[in-house]
Design an enzyme around this catalytic site. Structure first.
Site, PDB file in Angstrom:
ATOM      1  N   GLY A  74     -26.777 104.716   3.604  1.00  0.00           N
ATOM      2  CA  GLY A  74     -25.816 104.832   4.695  1.00  0.00           C
ATOM      3  C   GLY A  74     -24.436 104.332   4.316  1.00  0.00           C
ATOM      4  O   GLY A  74     -24.281 103.455   3.461  1.00  0.00           O
ATOM      5  N   HIS A 143     -16.600 107.039   3.986  1.00  0.00           N
ATOM      6  CA  HIS A 143     -15.271 107.341   4.532  1.00  0.00           C
ATOM      7  C   HIS A 143     -14.335 106.138   4.521  1.00  0.00           C
ATOM      8  O   HIS A 143     -13.253 106.186   5.103  1.00  0.00           O
ATOM      9  CB  HIS A 143     -15.406 107.905   5.950  1.00  0.00           C
ATOM     10  CG  HIS A 143     -15.972 109.297   5.987  1.00  0.00           C
ATOM     11  ND1 HIS A 143     -16.478 109.921   4.874  1.00  0.00           N
ATOM     12  CD2 HIS A 143     -16.093 110.189   6.995  1.00  0.00           C
ATOM     13  CE1 HIS A 143     -16.890 111.137   5.199  1.00  0.00           C
ATOM     14  NE2 HIS A 143     -16.665 111.322   6.494  1.00  0.00           N
TER      15      HIS A 143
END
Ligand SMILES: C[S@@+](CC[C@H](N)C(=O)[O-])C[C@H]1O[C@@H](n2cnc3c(N)ncnc32)[C@H](O)[C@@H]1O
Length: 219
Positions: A74, A143
């Protein structure tokens, strides 16, 4: 020949957890169909395989191979307490996210195990050993600032002449979303002079490599 997602695989893409709206997935699928006969595609950021189904469906239609890189732990924004956290993908023993099992199930259900090849590891580590020209590179990894910088530095130069660099979550207006994919991938790619924007849908930008060839350094 149509260049749209076959309906059976569209159902699988719709059912997979993830972050790829259908109109952007359709664009990804179309450009992959164009490029896959010329060489492999690579995705950075697999998650549970939603975008990989759009890419793999193109490989099923026209031939070719899609590599997809993820450590499956993740991104920052997927961790507990963040907006995009899903507690059902946490390994109960390790207390860490693990999206690999769900990815494998989604790709197997879609019948795309021949076309979609998982590479499990840190994007920077895989990129450091990568030597293969890419017909299409899709960047949808971490990101944050450092991951975005690393993904551009590690992968963008492997796009072959005339190949595509597709970037997800590009938001020129800060009110729409986070800055790193825009500032640290999209803008540097254009500033390098090696890429020219050719298409955009939603936050997905598609650039074509209009100068240089795979492996040539980017300025
Ligand atoms: C936005 S999600 C990808 C979404 C996916 N493309 C989809 O269609 O649903 C970003 C993924 O990048 C992975 N990731 C983040 N940083 C990474 C890194 N440094 N190396 C490998 N994978 C990374 C995360 O584990 C996460 O699964």
């Amino acid at each position: 020949m149509t260049d749209t997602m076959p309906s059976d695989l569209l159902d699988h893409a719709r059912r997979a957890d993830g972050f790829m709206p259908e109109d952007e997935g359709a664009l990804l699928h179309r450009i992959a169909r164009e490029r896959l006969p010329l060489g492999p595609a690579l995705e950075v950021g697999t998650y549970c395989g939603k975008s990989a189904i759009y890419l793999g469906a193109a490989a099923r239609a026209v031939g070719g191979t899609v590599f997809t890189v993820d450590h499956h732990r993740g991104s920052e924004e997927n961790q507990a307490g963040w907006e995009h956290h899903d507690p059902t993908v946490v390994d109960p023993e390790l207390g860490l996210m693990d999206t690999l099992g769900r990815f494998r199930r989604n790709i197997a259900r879609a019948g795309l195990e021949e076309q979609v090849v998982a590479i499990v590891g840190q994007s920077t580590t895989v990129a450091a050993h990568w030597r293969t020209p890419l017909s299409l590179l899709f960047i949808d990894g971490g990101h944050g600032e450092q991951p975005a910088r690393d993904d551009y530095a590690g992968w963008a130069h492997w796009v072959d002449a005339d190949g595509y660099l597709a970037i997800h979550d590009v938001f020129p207006d800060p009110a729409d979303g986070g800055r790193p994919p825009y500032e640290l991938i999209y803008l540097p790619a254009l500033a390098s002079g090696a890429f020219t924007e050719v298409e955009a849908v939603g936050s997905l930008r598609v650039l074509r490599r209009t100068s240089g060839a795979a492996g040539d350094p980017l300025l």
